[in-house]
Design a protein around this motif. Structure first.
Motif, PDB file in Angstrom:
ATOM      1  N   UNK A   1       4.196  -9.028 -13.536  1.00 34.87           N
ATOM      2  CA  UNK A   1       2.806  -8.950 -13.974  1.00 34.87           C
ATOM      3  C   UNK A   1       1.799  -9.176 -12.870  1.00 34.87           C
ATOM      4  N   UNK A   2       2.147 -10.023 -11.895  1.00 33.62           N
ATOM      5  CA  UNK A   2       1.215 -10.342 -10.826  1.00 33.62           C
ATOM      6  C   UNK A   2       1.209  -9.261  -9.745  1.00 33.62           C
ATOM      7  N   UNK A   3       2.391  -8.786  -9.362  1.00 36.15           N
ATOM      8  CA  UNK A   3       2.469  -7.912  -8.180  1.00 36.15           C
ATOM      9  C   UNK A   3       2.489  -6.420  -8.490  1.00 36.15           C
ATOM     10  N   UNK A   4       3.032  -6.010  -9.624  1.00 38.37           N
ATOM     11  CA  UNK A   4       3.197  -4.573  -9.870  1.00 38.37           C
ATOM     12  C   UNK A   4       1.868  -3.817  -9.968  1.00 38.37           C
ATOM     13  N   UNK A   5       0.832  -4.373 -10.602  1.00 35.76           N
ATOM     14  CA  UNK A   5      -0.435  -3.640 -10.608  1.00 35.76           C
ATOM     15  C   UNK A   5      -0.977  -3.393  -9.203  1.00 35.76           C
ATOM     16  N   UNK A   6      -0.798  -4.368  -8.312  1.00 32.27           N
ATOM     17  CA  UNK A   6      -1.256  -4.204  -6.937  1.00 32.27           C
ATOM     18  C   UNK A   6      -0.377  -3.207  -6.186  1.00 32.27           C
ATOM     19  N   UNK A   7       0.940  -3.294  -6.369  1.00 27.84           N
ATOM     20  CA  UNK A   7       1.854  -2.385  -5.683  1.00 27.84           C
ATOM     21  C   UNK A   7       1.627  -0.939  -6.119  1.00 27.84           C
ATOM     22  N   UNK A   8       1.220  -0.773  -7.360  1.00 26.13           N
ATOM     23  CA  UNK A   8       1.008   0.577  -7.889  1.00 26.13           C
ATOM     24  C   UNK A   8      -0.009   1.352  -7.060  1.00 26.13           C
ATOM     25  N   UNK A   9      -1.069   0.669  -6.655  1.00 29.05           N
ATOM     26  CA  UNK A   9      -2.110   1.359  -5.906  1.00 29.05           C
ATOM     27  C   UNK A   9      -1.742   1.490  -4.430  1.00 29.05           C
ATOM     28  N   UNK A  10      -0.784   0.679  -3.963  1.00 30.77           N
ATOM     29  CA  UNK A  10      -0.376   0.744  -2.562  1.00 30.77           C
ATOM     30  C   UNK A  10       0.660   1.824  -2.294  1.00 30.77           C
ATOM     31  N   UNK A  11       1.223   2.397  -3.351  1.00 34.50           N
ATOM     32  CA  UNK A  11       2.234   3.438  -3.169  1.00 34.50           C
ATOM     33  C   UNK A  11       1.595   4.692  -2.575  1.00 34.50           C
TER      34      UNK A  11
END
Length: 411
Positions: free
Chosen positions: A335-345
């Motif tokens: 929940x903490x990291x996946x939303x951020x990682x999504x935009x970094x892909x």
């Protein structure tokens, strides 16, 4: 750069606040509220966005799915179904090492907070006639209790992950199955090196007992159907969470009818399964995701990383791993990291291998976390030394992390 600093500070605060007695749910809701205000959303718009994220169709579907999983667990526990499965398996397998690993693995089919404590007495009994020390027995119970988490779709973190990105559930499961196989191999390699099993010779030798063995296997398979059916349904159909939700509902209904559970008892089970903390946590995570997207925070950070040309793979592994290590909670690192990682892909890339790697890295962080509830309860039950448990735990975790890197490079 400014956006990255803001999110970084909020992220650090989110991690640090988990060392307090404040529930993770309210920490994440607080982080969502802070992100909205820091990125210039009005107070009203921030609140509306939080409510929208927590009450969206995706959120409600996910909440119902997790509730049905909890009901299934409660039914099997109350009717003795899970206990019967483990008892029959223990009777079928004569090798105490295999039995000692299989029993916690069976209980691992039904995720629950601190679930390793339920399997600890069974593992202890099975491993009694071995040369394993208490630290090694604790490792067996803890490690094999979690072997299904990389791919089993009734684990909340996995369902949350595929909904946040989003990803195709069946493809994500297929991608992650090798990690479970590797966990079994790594765990078996560790314990087989440490133990000299004493095979159970107390069972009477029955001539021609081959058919009896087949009967036992068939019975165990029949008893396991409520757990297996939802997994099969996901592979047969392609609608992910919706298919899981419907199949779970049908299984729960079938179990209530098969066991003849009356309305009063059913309501009692439904109340027992209704875990407000978990349901609120899911709502908080989806609200956090919504605010990150609406506020433009993720877009700003993504643009910054694209401009700097920074390689995203270390971020996709270290960020979930560290979060999992510090929190000891799978839903937290997702929940903490996946939303951020999504935009970094990077644009145009298949998200499946990236988020599969991130999921596995975070999971290994959780497995190595000294605040993981299952590890704490297991250590206490076996009166083991935490430091000595880490020896076999590291021996089996590091190859899994290496495998995730190898599989990523083969995609």
């Amino acid at each position: 750069m400014t956006a990255l600093i803001k999110i970084g500070l909020i992220f650090i605060a989110l991690i640090l606040f988990q060392r307090t007695k404040i529930a993770l749910t309210w920490i994440i809701f607080g982080a969502a509220f802070t992100v909205g205000l820091v990125f210039n959303l009005s107070l009203t718009h921030t609140i509306e966005t939080i409510i929208k994220g927590a009450t969206s169709y995706r959120a409600l579907t996910l909440l119902l799915t997790l509730y049905l999983i909890a009901i299934l667990e409660a039914i099997l526990r109350n009717t003795g179904g899970l206990k019967e499965i483990t008892s029959r398996l223990n009777d079928l397998i004569k090798n105490p090492l295999i039995s000692g690993a299989s029993l916690p693995a069976l209980l691992g089919f039904l995720p629950s907070a601190g679930g390793a404590r339920f399997s600890a007495p069974l593992a202890a009994a099975a491993l009694e006639n071995t040369s394993l020390k208490p630290d090694d027995k604790a490792y067996v119970n803890y490690w094999f209790r979690h072997i299904w988490e990389p791919f089993l779709p009734i684990y909340p973190a996995l369902i949350l992950a595929v909904n946040l990105v989003p990803l195709d559930l069946s493809q994500f499961i297929k991608r992650n199955i090798p990690y479970t196989i590797a966990m079994v191999i790594a765990g078996w390699f560790v314990i087989s090196k440490k133990a000299k099993p004493v095979f159970n010779t107390n069972h009477p030798q029955v001539t021609g007992n081959e058919s009896n063995t087949i009967t036992k296997i068939l019975k165990i398979s029949y008893l396991s159907l409520p757990i297996v059916i939802p997994v099969i349904a996901i592979f047969l159909f392609k609608n992910g969470t919706e298919v899981l939700m419907i199949s779970l509902a049908l299984v729960v209904l079938g179990l209530l009818l098969r066991e003849g559970i009356l309305l009063t008892k059913s309501l009692s089970i439904f109340r027992e399964a209704f875990k407000v903390e978990l349901l609120l946590l899911v709502g908080a995570v989806l609200a956090f995701k919504e605010v990150l997207e609406v506020s433009g925070a993720l877009s700003e950070i993504g643009n910054y990383f694209r401009q700097t040309g920074m390689t995203p793979l270390p971020i996709f592994t270290l960020l979930p791993f560290i979060t999992g290590l510090l929190t000891g909670i799978s839903q937290a690192y997702v929940g903490i990291t996946f939303p951020l990682l999504k935009i970094l892909l990077p644009e145009g890339l298949n998200p499946l291998p990236w988020f599969s790697t991130a999921y596995l890295a975070g999971f290994m962080g959780v497995m190595l976390s000294p605040v993981h509830l299952c590890l704490i309860l297991t250590k206490d039950y076996f009166k083991a030394n935490l430091l000595y448990i880490y020896r076999p735990l590291l021996m089996s975790s590091l190859p899994i992390l290496l495998l995730s890197y190898l599989l990523f490079n083969l995609h």
